[in-house]
Design a protein around this motif. Structure first.
Motif, PDB file in Angstrom:
ATOM      1  N   ASP A  45       0.766  -1.140  -0.065  1.00  0.00           N
ATOM      2  CA  ASP A  45       0.154  -0.076  -0.096  1.00  0.00           C
ATOM      3  C   ASP A  45       0.986   1.114  -0.075  1.00  0.00           C
ATOM      4  N   TYR A  46       1.031   1.650  -1.204  1.00  0.00           N
ATOM      5  CA  TYR A  46       2.018   2.965  -1.485  1.00  0.00           C
ATOM      6  C   TYR A  46       1.897   4.065  -0.334  1.00  0.00           C
ATOM      7  N   ASP A  47       0.322   4.473  -0.503  1.00  0.00           N
ATOM      8  CA  ASP A  47      -0.118   5.479   0.392  1.00  0.00           C
ATOM      9  C   ASP A  47       0.039   5.478   1.965  1.00  0.00           C
ATOM     10  N   ALA A  48      -0.010   4.244   2.558  1.00  0.00           N
ATOM     11  CA  ALA A  48       0.230   3.877   3.844  1.00  0.00           C
ATOM     12  C   ALA A  48       1.386   3.658   4.125  1.00  0.00           C
ATOM     13  N   ALA A  49       2.685   3.665   3.060  1.00  0.00           N
ATOM     14  CA  ALA A  49       3.940   3.728   3.493  1.00  0.00           C
ATOM     15  C   ALA A  49       4.374   5.007   3.143  1.00  0.00           C
ATOM     16  N   LEU A  50       3.694   5.896   2.458  1.00  0.00           N
ATOM     17  CA  LEU A  50       4.086   7.252   2.668  1.00  0.00           C
ATOM     18  C   LEU A  50       3.860   7.999   3.729  1.00  0.00           C
ATOM     19  N   ARG A  51       2.478   7.538   4.161  1.00  0.00           N
ATOM     20  CA  ARG A  51       1.995   8.333   5.625  1.00  0.00           C
ATOM     21  C   ARG A  51       2.962   7.970   6.853  1.00  0.00           C
ATOM     22  N   PHE A  52       3.286   6.425   6.777  1.00  0.00           N
ATOM     23  CA  PHE A  52       4.172   5.872   7.809  1.00  0.00           C
ATOM     24  C   PHE A  52       5.569   6.573   7.955  1.00  0.00           C
ATOM     25  N   TYR A  53       6.490   6.603   6.674  1.00  0.00           N
ATOM     26  CA  TYR A  53       7.462   7.311   6.771  1.00  0.00           C
ATOM     27  C   TYR A  53       7.871   8.627   6.760  1.00  0.00           C
ATOM     28  N   GLY A  54       6.700   9.350   6.241  1.00  0.00           N
ATOM     29  CA  GLY A  54       6.575  10.943   6.297  1.00  0.00           C
ATOM     30  C   GLY A  54       6.067  11.255   7.443  1.00  0.00           C
ATOM     31  N   ASP A  55       4.949  10.727   7.722  1.00  0.00           N
ATOM     32  CA  ASP A  55       3.969  11.441   8.705  1.00  0.00           C
ATOM     33  C   ASP A  55       4.455  10.929  10.078  1.00  0.00           C
ATOM     34  N   VAL A  56       4.430   9.551  10.160  1.00  0.00           N
ATOM     35  CA  VAL A  56       4.301   8.936  11.476  1.00  0.00           C
ATOM     36  C   VAL A  56       6.063   8.982  12.051  1.00  0.00           C
ATOM     37  N   LEU A  57       7.058   8.701  10.917  1.00  0.00           N
ATOM     38  CA  LEU A  57       8.352   8.846  11.520  1.00  0.00           C
ATOM     39  C   LEU A  57       8.905  10.029  11.283  1.00  0.00           C
ATOM     40  N   GLY A  58       8.182  10.904  10.391  1.00  0.00           N
ATOM     41  CA  GLY A  58       8.640  12.371  10.289  1.00  0.00           C
ATOM     42  C   GLY A  58       9.879  12.533   9.385  1.00  0.00           C
ATOM     43  N   LEU A  59      10.163  11.630   8.594  1.00  0.00           N
ATOM     44  CA  LEU A  59      11.352  11.676   7.785  1.00  0.00           C
ATOM     45  C   LEU A  59      11.067  12.897   6.639  1.00  0.00           C
ATOM     46  N   ALA A  60      12.188  13.527   6.360  1.00  0.00           N
ATOM     47  CA  ALA A  60      12.027  14.911   5.514  1.00  0.00           C
ATOM     48  C   ALA A  60      12.133  14.144   3.993  1.00  0.00           C
ATOM     49  N   ILE A  61      11.257  14.790   3.036  1.00  0.00           N
ATOM     50  CA  ILE A  61      11.406  14.258   1.712  1.00  0.00           C
ATOM     51  C   ILE A  61      12.761  14.826   0.835  1.00  0.00           C
ATOM     52  N   TYR A  62      13.474  13.739   0.549  1.00  0.00           N
ATOM     53  CA  TYR A  62      14.572  14.208  -0.391  1.00  0.00           C
ATOM     54  C   TYR A  62      14.510  14.599  -1.842  1.00  0.00           C
ATOM     55  N   ARG A  63      13.433  13.958  -2.451  1.00  0.00           N
ATOM     56  CA  ARG A  63      13.180  14.014  -3.902  1.00  0.00           C
ATOM     57  C   ARG A  63      11.615  13.137  -3.973  1.00  0.00           C
ATOM     58  N   GLU A  64      10.774  13.836  -4.734  1.00  0.00           N
ATOM     59  CA  GLU A  64       9.553  13.213  -5.155  1.00  0.00           C
ATOM     60  C   GLU A  64       9.612  12.993  -6.869  1.00  0.00           C
ATOM     61  N   TYR A  65       8.950  11.894  -7.125  1.00  0.00           N
ATOM     62  CA  TYR A  65       8.991  11.617  -8.662  1.00  0.00           C
ATOM     63  C   TYR A  65       7.429  10.980  -8.888  1.00  0.00           C
ATOM     64  N   PRO A  66       7.035  11.140 -10.176  1.00  0.00           N
ATOM     65  CA  PRO A  66       5.638  10.070 -10.472  1.00  0.00           C
ATOM     66  C   PRO A  66       6.005   8.843  -9.987  1.00  0.00           C
ATOM     67  N   GLY A  67       5.273   8.365  -8.960  1.00  0.00           N
ATOM     68  CA  GLY A  67       5.393   6.994  -8.448  1.00  0.00           C
ATOM     69  C   GLY A  67       6.349   6.835  -7.490  1.00  0.00           C
ATOM     70  N   GLY A  68       6.853   7.784  -7.019  1.00  0.00           N
ATOM     71  CA  GLY A  68       7.946   7.613  -5.881  1.00  0.00           C
ATOM     72  C   GLY A  68       8.165   8.582  -5.100  1.00  0.00           C
ATOM     73  N   THR A  69       8.601   8.185  -3.780  1.00  0.00           N
ATOM     74  CA  THR A  69       9.017   9.417  -2.832  1.00  0.00           C
ATOM     75  C   THR A  69      10.446   9.061  -2.074  1.00  0.00           C
ATOM     76  N   VAL A  70      11.546   9.787  -2.023  1.00  0.00           N
ATOM     77  CA  VAL A  70      12.866   9.401  -1.619  1.00  0.00           C
ATOM     78  C   VAL A  70      12.841  10.430  -0.056  1.00  0.00           C
ATOM     79  N   PHE A  71      13.192   9.601   0.853  1.00  0.00           N
ATOM     80  CA  PHE A  71      13.279  10.317   2.093  1.00  0.00           C
ATOM     81  C   PHE A  71      14.502  10.226   2.605  1.00  0.00           C
ATOM     82  N   PHE A  72      15.060  11.328   3.327  1.00  0.00           N
ATOM     83  CA  PHE A  72      16.175  11.417   4.073  1.00  0.00           C
ATOM     84  C   PHE A  72      16.208  10.294   5.226  1.00  0.00           C
ATOM     85  N   ALA A  73      17.232   9.507   5.621  1.00  0.00           N
ATOM     86  CA  ALA A  73      17.496   8.743   6.602  1.00  0.00           C
ATOM     87  C   ALA A  73      18.749   8.861   7.199  1.00  0.00           C
TER      88      ALA A  73
END
Length: 126
Positions: free
Chosen positions: A14-42
């Motif tokens: 579930d792509y949207d659930a994963a985005l919420r978890f890594y972005g909202d729940v863990l609070g990781l900052a976004i490095y880059r977004e592209y159609p169909g993907g998001t890269v987070f700083f870790a």
């Protein structure tokens, strides 16, 4: 071979659930977004959550994500208030690291690690 960079690529069920978890729940900052993907700083690494190449089921992932934090006990308290299930509570391990285990929405283990000041990983052995 010279390695210039690295990232872990996850293809969640579930792509949207994963985005919420890594972005909202863990609070990781976004490095880059592209159609169909998001890269987070870790920290010094990157975690890419990719919808492309997705079969609707998470890919098999053996192992765990290892993320270093400043204070694993503070992180545990914060995650509990956010409703994140704790797989294994924060504690000092026999090897000296303080570890807290959680999992992402697909069950991928995440080890949150605090390295004490006197641990060999912090000492300069030169």
């Amino acid at each position: 071979m010279e390695i210039l960079g690295s990232r872990t690529i996850l293809r969640p069920g579930d792509y949207d659930a994963a985005l919420r978890f890594y972005g909202d729940v863990l609070g990781l900052a976004i490095y880059r977004e592209y159609p169909g993907g998001t890269v987070f700083f870790a920290g010094q690494s990157l975690i890419e959550v990719a919808a492309h190449g997705n079969t609707g089921r998470p890919q098999h992932f053996e192992g765990a994500l290892w993320l270093q934090v400043r204070d694993v006990y503070d992180v545990e308290a914060e995650l509990v208030t956010r409703g994140v299930p704790i797989v294994r509570g924060a504690r000092q391990e026999p090897w000296g690291l303080h570890e807290l285990w959680i999992a992402d929405p697909d069950g991928i283990p995440i080890v949150l690690v605090q390295i004490p000041p006197d641990h060999p990983l912090r000492r300069d052995t030169r």
